[in-house]
Write an enzyme that holds these catalytic residues in place. Structure first.
Site, mmCIF file in Angstrom:
data_model
loop_
_atom_site.group_PDB
_atom_site.id
_atom_site.type_symbol
_atom_site.label_atom_id
_atom_site.label_comp_id
_atom_site.label_asym_id
_atom_site.label_seq_id
_atom_site.Cartn_x
_atom_site.Cartn_y
_atom_site.Cartn_z
ATOM 1 N N GLN A 108 -99.737 -29.557 -27.728
ATOM 2 C CA GLN A 108 -99.004 -29.523 -29.021
ATOM 3 C C GLN A 108 -99.570 -27.952 -29.710
ATOM 4 O O GLN A 108 -98.873 -27.089 -30.296
ATOM 5 C CB GLN A 108 -99.276 -30.334 -30.129
ATOM 6 C CG GLN A 108 -98.668 -30.030 -31.365
ATOM 7 C CD GLN A 108 -99.127 -31.039 -32.565
ATOM 8 O OE1 GLN A 108 -98.575 -32.213 -32.604
ATOM 9 N NE2 GLN A 108 -99.992 -30.716 -33.378
ATOM 10 N N TYR A 162 -107.089 -34.681 -30.230
ATOM 11 C CA TYR A 162 -106.021 -35.732 -29.997
ATOM 12 C C TYR A 162 -105.237 -35.594 -28.561
ATOM 13 O O TYR A 162 -104.941 -36.561 -27.835
ATOM 14 C CB TYR A 162 -104.990 -35.314 -31.046
ATOM 15 C CG TYR A 162 -103.830 -36.332 -31.302
ATOM 16 C CD1 TYR A 162 -104.013 -37.726 -31.743
ATOM 17 C CD2 TYR A 162 -102.617 -36.141 -30.884
ATOM 18 C CE1 TYR A 162 -102.896 -38.519 -31.860
ATOM 19 C CE2 TYR A 162 -101.369 -36.875 -31.049
ATOM 20 C CZ TYR A 162 -101.632 -37.978 -31.507
ATOM 21 O OH TYR A 162 -100.326 -38.972 -31.831
HETATM 22 N N1 NAD Z 1 -95.303 -40.903 -36.114
HETATM 23 C C1 NAD Z 1 -95.116 -40.375 -34.918
HETATM 24 O O1 NAD Z 1 -94.183 -39.355 -34.895
HETATM 25 C C2 NAD Z 1 -95.933 -40.335 -33.588
HETATM 26 C C3 NAD Z 1 -95.953 -39.606 -32.570
HETATM 27 C C4 NAD Z 1 -96.682 -39.800 -31.523
HETATM 28 C C5 NAD Z 1 -97.550 -40.630 -31.532
HETATM 29 N N2 NAD Z 1 -97.752 -41.566 -32.531
HETATM 30 C C6 NAD Z 1 -98.885 -42.536 -32.560
HETATM 31 O O2 NAD Z 1 -98.641 -43.759 -33.078
HETATM 32 C C7 NAD Z 1 -99.432 -44.591 -33.749
HETATM 33 C C8 NAD Z 1 -99.291 -44.948 -35.210
HETATM 34 O O3 NAD Z 1 -98.937 -43.612 -35.781
HETATM 35 P P1 NAD Z 1 -98.597 -43.791 -37.465
HETATM 36 O O4 NAD Z 1 -97.657 -42.608 -37.700
HETATM 37 O O5 NAD Z 1 -97.976 -45.115 -37.624
HETATM 38 O O6 NAD Z 1 -100.065 -43.589 -38.075
HETATM 39 P P2 NAD Z 1 -100.468 -43.840 -39.539
HETATM 40 O O7 NAD Z 1 -101.429 -42.745 -39.958
HETATM 41 O O8 NAD Z 1 -99.403 -44.191 -40.561
HETATM 42 O O9 NAD Z 1 -101.493 -45.003 -38.854
HETATM 43 C C9 NAD Z 1 -102.744 -44.936 -38.750
HETATM 44 C C10 NAD Z 1 -103.591 -46.141 -39.051
HETATM 45 O O10 NAD Z 1 -104.948 -46.090 -38.401
HETATM 46 C C11 NAD Z 1 -106.047 -46.311 -39.632
HETATM 47 N N3 NAD Z 1 -107.143 -45.668 -39.197
HETATM 48 C C12 NAD Z 1 -107.300 -44.262 -39.328
HETATM 49 N N4 NAD Z 1 -108.702 -44.076 -38.841
HETATM 50 C C13 NAD Z 1 -109.048 -45.341 -38.686
HETATM 51 C C14 NAD Z 1 -110.471 -45.919 -38.356
HETATM 52 N N5 NAD Z 1 -111.493 -45.166 -38.270
HETATM 53 N N6 NAD Z 1 -110.571 -47.042 -38.160
HETATM 54 C C15 NAD Z 1 -109.554 -47.992 -38.328
HETATM 55 N N7 NAD Z 1 -108.377 -47.606 -38.724
HETATM 56 C C16 NAD Z 1 -108.097 -46.341 -38.793
HETATM 57 C C17 NAD Z 1 -105.035 -45.886 -41.034
HETATM 58 O O11 NAD Z 1 -105.831 -46.567 -41.644
HETATM 59 C C18 NAD Z 1 -103.733 -46.244 -40.576
HETATM 60 O O12 NAD Z 1 -103.341 -47.715 -41.134
HETATM 61 C C19 NAD Z 1 -100.771 -43.411 -33.463
HETATM 62 O O13 NAD Z 1 -101.590 -43.861 -32.207
HETATM 63 C C20 NAD Z 1 -100.234 -42.187 -33.130
HETATM 64 O O14 NAD Z 1 -100.848 -41.352 -32.431
HETATM 65 C C21 NAD Z 1 -96.961 -41.264 -33.613
#
Ligand code: NAD
Length: 264
Positions: free
Chosen positions: A150, A156
């Site tokens: 990216q 990441y």
């Molecule tokens: N949304 C997208 O377009 C997208 C794209 C690619 C990958 N992803 C992946 O999908 C997954 C979920 O993404 P999302 O968009 O719902 O993210 P989000 O940011 O809404 O949720 C992340 C969660 O992780 C928790 N968190 C963060 N640090 C923490 C820690 N140290 N200990 C415990 N909990 C912790 C947060 O409290 C939150 O509930 C991730 O693995 C992300 O990399 C999302």
């Protein structure tokens, strides 16, 4: 289709994000299947989420855990076992695209690996004795960044690339235990975290439209529920011969040649 997940104990990390996040959507889908969503996250929103489930008659617990702390993960799994005595599936979903890039400190890079990859290893390690008993299933949530890069997010990218490699490694490790291990890869999914990021940009609306234009299928973002549905199908016995796979739910974002698509 009945996925046969009723009363299964399904642990989801990163499941106390805002309503509509990937993890929160997954636990809603788990509850809708009559299974038991176990929420593991550091955010106290999880308390209200578990309470909401219980109020609707759905068995559920929230285990407050900092996923960068192996001792806390160990304690979380112990607590889950004390309450339910089993784990049927593990969904490693926690992840933050934290921008630890080439100009960041080594400590920031290492922290990103810890959160985005090492936590997956520790979770699998701690849940393994119980997954062996249940012949359970593991799903790792990946990102296109692990395939395509990216820019500006070395930690990441390395972590998500590592998660894909570990998916195959663990699928091999656990093949004789009847445990299937797969990864679900997301490219662009409309979540509250994504919305927050767009709002930080001066030209947010423009940027969002240019992203959507590049998503081949229907020029739209992936819905979190489309991701949750694929995950639940894959961890269920309906997908009993699927292991070691990288499953893309991305509207063709990574693999389709945009040059072949009609002009927008
Ligand atoms: N949304 C997208 O377009 C997208 C794209 C690619 C990958 N992803 C992946 O999908 C997954 C979920 O993404 P999302 O968009 O719902 O993210 P989000 O940011 O809404 O949720 C992340 C969660 O992780 C928790 N968190 C963060 N640090 C923490 C820690 N140290 N200990 C415990 N909990 C912790 C947060 O409290 C939150 O509930 C991730 O693995 C992300 O990399 C999302």
């Amino acid at each position: 289709m009945d996925l046969g997940l009723k009363d299964k104990v399904i642990v989801v990390t990163g499941s106390a994000g805002m309503k509509g996040s990937i993890g929160e959507t997954i636990v809603q889908a788990i509850a809708a299947e009559g299974a038991i969503p176990v929420l593991v996250d550091r955010n106290d929103r999880g308390i209200a989420y578990a309470q909401e489930f219980q109020d609707k008659g759905v068995d559920s617990i929230f285990v407050k855990t900092d996923m960068t702390e192996p001792k806390q993960i160990e304690a979380a799994v112990k607590l889950i076992i004390d309450k339910y005595g089993k784990i049927d599936a593990l969904i490693n979903n926690v992840g933050v695209n934290d921008g630890a890039g080439l100009d960041s400190s080594v400590d920031d890079f290492m922290y990103s690996l810890k959160l985005n990859m090492v936590s997956y290893f520790v979770m699998v390690k701690e849940c393994l004795p119980y997954l062996k008993e249940s012949k359970g299933s593991i799903m790792n949530v990946g990102s296109k960044v692990g395939y395509t890069g990216q820019g500006g997010t070395s930690g990441y990218a390395a972590a998500k690339g590592g998660v894909l490699a570990l998916t195959r490694e663990w699928a091999v490790d656990l093949i004789n235990d009847g445990i299937r291990v797969n990864a679900l890869i997301i490219a662009e999914s409309w979540t509250p975290a994504y919305d927050e990021w767009i709002k930080t940009l001066d030209n947010g609306e423009e940027k969002l439209n240019s992203i959507k234009e590049k998503i081949p299928f229907e020029n739209r973002m992936t819905e979190p529920m489309e991701i949750a549905n694929q995950i639940l199908f894959t961890i269920s016995d309906k997908a009993a011969h699927t292991t070691g796979q990288h499953i893309f739910v991305d509207g063709g974002y990574v693999h389709l040649d945009r040059a072949l698509l009609p002009a927008q």
